[in-house]
Design a protein around this motif. Structure first.
Motif, PDB file in Angstrom:
ATOM      1  N   ASP A   6      20.853  -9.747  12.180  1.00 39.36           N
ATOM      2  CA  ASP A   6      21.700 -10.936  12.339  1.00 39.36           C
ATOM      3  C   ASP A   6      21.354 -11.684  13.618  1.00 39.36           C
ATOM      4  O   ASP A   6      21.313 -12.928  13.634  1.00 39.36           O
ATOM      5  CB  ASP A   6      23.173 -10.532  12.344  1.00 39.36           C
ATOM      6  N   ILE A   7      21.145 -10.939  14.692  1.00 42.59           N
ATOM      7  CA  ILE A   7      20.782 -11.574  15.960  1.00 42.59           C
ATOM      8  C   ILE A   7      19.488 -12.372  15.807  1.00 42.59           C
ATOM      9  O   ILE A   7      19.401 -13.538  16.221  1.00 42.59           O
ATOM     10  CB  ILE A   7      20.626 -10.522  17.071  1.00 42.59           C
ATOM     11  N   PHE A   8      18.496 -11.744  15.211  1.00 44.05           N
ATOM     12  CA  PHE A   8      17.188 -12.375  15.056  1.00 44.05           C
ATOM     13  C   PHE A   8      17.295 -13.667  14.247  1.00 44.05           C
ATOM     14  O   PHE A   8      16.814 -14.729  14.675  1.00 44.05           O
ATOM     15  CB  PHE A   8      16.239 -11.386  14.386  1.00 44.05           C
ATOM     16  N   GLY A  10      20.074 -15.418  13.504  1.00 50.17           N
ATOM     17  CA  GLY A  10      20.975 -16.368  14.141  1.00 50.17           C
ATOM     18  C   GLY A  10      20.322 -17.117  15.279  1.00 50.17           C
ATOM     19  O   GLY A  10      20.479 -18.349  15.408  1.00 50.17           O
ATOM     20  N   GLU A  11      19.548 -16.405  16.106  1.00 44.18           N
ATOM     21  CA  GLU A  11      18.911 -17.058  17.247  1.00 44.18           C
ATOM     22  C   GLU A  11      17.767 -17.963  16.810  1.00 44.18           C
ATOM     23  O   GLU A  11      17.540 -19.014  17.427  1.00 44.18           O
ATOM     24  CB  GLU A  11      18.419 -16.004  18.239  1.00 44.18           C
ATOM     25  N   ILE A  12      17.059 -17.587  15.756  1.00 41.50           N
ATOM     26  CA  ILE A  12      16.028 -18.488  15.224  1.00 41.50           C
ATOM     27  C   ILE A  12      16.664 -19.796  14.754  1.00 41.50           C
ATOM     28  O   ILE A  12      16.247 -20.890  15.145  1.00 41.50           O
ATOM     29  CB  ILE A  12      15.247 -17.834  14.067  1.00 41.50           C
ATOM     30  N   ILE A  13      17.695 -19.681  13.927  1.00 45.22           N
ATOM     31  CA  ILE A  13      18.320 -20.878  13.365  1.00 45.22           C
ATOM     32  C   ILE A  13      18.966 -21.719  14.460  1.00 45.22           C
ATOM     33  O   ILE A  13      18.769 -22.940  14.534  1.00 45.22           O
ATOM     34  CB  ILE A  13      19.354 -20.488  12.295  1.00 45.22           C
ATOM     35  N   GLY A  14      19.759 -21.080  15.312  1.00 42.82           N
ATOM     36  CA  GLY A  14      20.476 -21.824  16.345  1.00 42.82           C
ATOM     37  C   GLY A  14      19.549 -22.493  17.329  1.00 42.82           C
ATOM     38  O   GLY A  14      19.753 -23.664  17.704  1.00 42.82           O
ATOM     39  N   THR A  15      18.501 -21.786  17.779  1.00 39.67           N
ATOM     40  CA  THR A  15      17.575 -22.378  18.745  1.00 39.67           C
ATOM     41  C   THR A  15      16.742 -23.471  18.103  1.00 39.67           C
ATOM     42  O   THR A  15      16.414 -24.478  18.743  1.00 39.67           O
ATOM     43  CB  THR A  15      16.671 -21.295  19.358  1.00 39.67           C
ATOM     44  N   ALA A  16      16.397 -23.301  16.825  1.00 45.11           N
ATOM     45  CA  ALA A  16      15.661 -24.362  16.126  1.00 45.11           C
ATOM     46  C   ALA A  16      16.495 -25.640  16.062  1.00 45.11           C
ATOM     47  O   ALA A  16      15.972 -26.748  16.265  1.00 45.11           O
ATOM     48  CB  ALA A  16      15.279 -23.904  14.719  1.00 45.11           C
ATOM     49  N   ILE A  17      17.777 -25.506  15.794  1.00 50.39           N
ATOM     50  CA  ILE A  17      18.652 -26.688  15.763  1.00 50.39           C
ATOM     51  C   ILE A  17      18.735 -27.324  17.148  1.00 50.39           C
ATOM     52  O   ILE A  17      18.659 -28.551  17.299  1.00 50.39           O
ATOM     53  CB  ILE A  17      20.047 -26.300  15.255  1.00 50.39           C
ATOM     54  N   LEU A  18      18.888 -26.494  18.172  1.00 47.32           N
ATOM     55  CA  LEU A  18      18.933 -27.002  19.548  1.00 47.32           C
ATOM     56  C   LEU A  18      17.698 -27.831  19.873  1.00 47.32           C
ATOM     57  O   LEU A  18      17.808 -28.969  20.371  1.00 47.32           O
ATOM     58  CB  LEU A  18      19.042 -25.821  20.519  1.00 47.32           C
ATOM     59  N   ILE A  19      16.523 -27.295  19.593  1.00 52.11           N
ATOM     60  CA  ILE A  19      15.289 -28.004  19.940  1.00 52.11           C
ATOM     61  C   ILE A  19      15.052 -29.202  19.030  1.00 52.11           C
ATOM     62  O   ILE A  19      14.521 -30.230  19.468  1.00 52.11           O
ATOM     63  CB  ILE A  19      14.092 -27.037  19.890  1.00 52.11           C
ATOM     64  N   LEU A  20      15.445 -29.096  17.776  1.00 51.10           N
ATOM     65  CA  LEU A  20      15.328 -30.250  16.883  1.00 51.10           C
ATOM     66  C   LEU A  20      16.105 -31.436  17.439  1.00 51.10           C
ATOM     67  O   LEU A  20      15.592 -32.561  17.482  1.00 51.10           O
ATOM     68  CB  LEU A  20      15.839 -29.891  15.486  1.00 51.10           C
ATOM     69  N   PHE A  21      17.339 -31.197  17.864  1.00 46.62           N
ATOM     70  CA  PHE A  21      18.130 -32.263  18.467  1.00 46.62           C
ATOM     71  C   PHE A  21      17.529 -32.711  19.807  1.00 46.62           C
ATOM     72  O   PHE A  21      17.431 -33.912  20.083  1.00 46.62           O
ATOM     73  CB  PHE A  21      19.568 -31.791  18.702  1.00 46.62           C
ATOM     74  N   GLY A  22      17.165 -31.733  20.664  1.00 43.88           N
ATOM     75  CA  GLY A  22      16.711 -32.063  22.012  1.00 43.88           C
ATOM     76  C   GLY A  22      15.367 -32.769  22.018  1.00 43.88           C
ATOM     77  O   GLY A  22      15.210 -33.838  22.645  1.00 43.88           O
ATOM     78  N   TRP A  86      15.409  -7.949  23.726  1.00 38.75           N
ATOM     79  CA  TRP A  86      14.134  -8.357  23.132  1.00 38.75           C
ATOM     80  C   TRP A  86      14.340  -9.053  21.791  1.00 38.75           C
ATOM     81  O   TRP A  86      13.584  -9.987  21.453  1.00 38.75           O
ATOM     82  CB  TRP A  86      13.214  -7.150  22.967  1.00 38.75           C
ATOM     83  N   VAL A  87      15.357  -8.660  21.031  1.00 44.18           N
ATOM     84  CA  VAL A  87      15.622  -9.295  19.739  1.00 44.18           C
ATOM     85  C   VAL A  87      16.079 -10.734  19.959  1.00 44.18           C
ATOM     86  O   VAL A  87      15.622 -11.667  19.273  1.00 44.18           O
ATOM     87  CB  VAL A  87      16.684  -8.512  18.945  1.00 44.18           C
ATOM     88  N   TYR A  88      16.987 -10.918  20.915  1.00 40.63           N
ATOM     89  CA  TYR A  88      17.448 -12.270  21.233  1.00 40.63           C
ATOM     90  C   TYR A  88      16.274 -13.162  21.658  1.00 40.63           C
ATOM     91  O   TYR A  88      16.113 -14.286  21.150  1.00 40.63           O
ATOM     92  CB  TYR A  88      18.486 -12.221  22.356  1.00 40.63           C
ATOM     93  N   VAL A  89      15.469 -12.675  22.590  1.00 47.51           N
ATOM     94  CA  VAL A  89      14.400 -13.509  23.149  1.00 47.51           C
ATOM     95  C   VAL A  89      13.348 -13.840  22.092  1.00 47.51           C
ATOM     96  O   VAL A  89      12.864 -14.978  22.014  1.00 47.51           O
ATOM     97  CB  VAL A  89      13.765 -12.814  24.364  1.00 47.51           C
ATOM     98  N   LEU A  90      13.000 -12.871  21.263  1.00 51.35           N
ATOM     99  CA  LEU A  90      12.027 -13.125  20.203  1.00 51.35           C
ATOM    100  C   LEU A  90      12.548 -14.185  19.236  1.00 51.35           C
ATOM    101  O   LEU A  90      11.826 -15.122  18.866  1.00 51.35           O
ATOM    102  CB  LEU A  90      11.707 -11.832  19.461  1.00 51.35           C
ATOM    103  N   GLY A  91      13.801 -14.055  18.828  1.00 51.86           N
ATOM    104  CA  GLY A  91      14.386 -15.062  17.949  1.00 51.86           C
ATOM    105  C   GLY A  91      14.436 -16.433  18.594  1.00 51.86           C
ATOM    106  O   GLY A  91      14.147 -17.460  17.946  1.00 51.86           O
ATOM    107  N   GLN A  92      14.767 -16.473  19.880  1.00 55.09           N
ATOM    108  CA  GLN A  92      14.837 -17.745  20.590  1.00 55.09           C
ATOM    109  C   GLN A  92      13.474 -18.422  20.677  1.00 55.09           C
ATOM    110  O   GLN A  92      13.365 -19.640  20.492  1.00 55.09           O
ATOM    111  CB  GLN A  92      15.419 -17.512  21.989  1.00 55.09           C
ATOM    112  N   MET A  93      12.433 -17.653  20.938  1.00 50.32           N
ATOM    113  CA  MET A  93      11.096 -18.234  21.039  1.00 50.32           C
ATOM    114  C   MET A  93      10.622 -18.772  19.695  1.00 50.32           C
ATOM    115  O   MET A  93      10.074 -19.881  19.619  1.00 50.32           O
ATOM    116  CB  MET A  93      10.114 -17.194  21.575  1.00 50.32           C
TER     117      MET A  93
END
Length: 251
Positions: A6-8, A10-22, A86-93
């Motif tokens: 879930d972390i992986f 969630g962080e992929i989706i959420g960070t992708a939305i953040l960068i798409l907007f930014g 590490w799961v959070y950071v990998l998903g965020q990247m």
């Protein structure tokens, strides 16, 4: 509380939305032939803030919506829980790179129209090429490594320390307004502290899109400025760790 899967996700989706907007708002303000061209820094600051809001609200049920290795690091320093970092950071990247690629696709025609000033073969005038790295990653207005690093450290403390303290207010969490308040915090940081470096305050937000910029086939895209790239990674990580330590000691 959250599973690694879930972390992986969630962080992929959420960070992708953040960068798409930014990255999207930076492209809108920067590129020729955009209806929002030259609309200014305030538009960029609010675009990033809305990106935080959309991404964090989306990811929160799955991962808590960190979207930022500096936030993840600050929480780990405070709680001593390092197993899922590490799961959070990998998903965020991964999410940051995906979001940058999506922003490129949205403005595909504008990027392809990024041509030098002059005349086309049929005599039409064309605009000068627009530097594109600032759409994806940060660039300092004055290149001074010490000052730039310090700006990123302070800006990240200004993000992570209040964010941790907001968690003490149970009413914010129960009302569902915590993410909204954090989004406005990001807008405030952009308006007040973003002038010197463009306020990365998030290693994934800068490094992921910079990697994508390196490989995208953008005409006249210019350099990806890898000599500067360590600052928007190191500064936020130091700031996040310091914020977690300050919070742990003071609160």
């Amino acid at each position: 509380m959250y599973s690694n899967g879930d972390i992986f996700v969630g962080e992929i989706i959420g960070t992708a939305i953040l960068i798409l907007f930014g990255a999207g708002v930076c492209a809108a303000v920067t590129l020729n032939y955009s209806k929002a061209k030259a609309s200014g820094w305030i538009v960029i600051a609010f675009g990033w803030g809305f990106g935080v809001m959309a991404g964090a609200y989306t990811a929160a049920p799955l991962s808590g919506g960190h979207l930022n290795p500096a936030v993840t690091l600050g929480i780990a320093v405070d709680t001593g829980e390092w197993g899922k970092v590490w799961v959070y950071v990998l998903g965020q990247m991964i999410g940051a790179m995906l979001g940058a690629a999506l922003a490129y696709l949205v403005y595909f025609a504008q990027f392809n129209a990024n041509v030098p000033r002059g005349k086309t073969n049929d005599g039409r005038s064309v605009d000068q090429p627009t530097p594109t790295l600032g759409i994806f990653s940060t660039i300092p207005e004055i290149r001074n490594p010490v000052a730039n690093l310090l700006t990123e450290v302070i800006g990240t403390i200004a993000l992570v320390l209040p964010l941790l303290a907001f968690g003490l207010n149970k009413g914010l969490g129960e009302s569902g307004t915590l993410v909204l308040i954090v989004a406005f915090l990001v807008v405030g940081i952009g308006l007040s502290l973003g002038g010197p470096t463009g306020y990365a305050i998030n290693p994934a937000r800068d490094l992921g899109p910079r990697i994508v910029h390196t490989f995208l086939p953008i005409p006249n895209k210019g350099t990806s400025d890898w000599s500067y790239a360590w600052i928007p990674v190191a500064g936020p990580l130091v700031g996040g760790a310091l914020a977690g330590l300050i919070y742990h000691v003071a609160f």
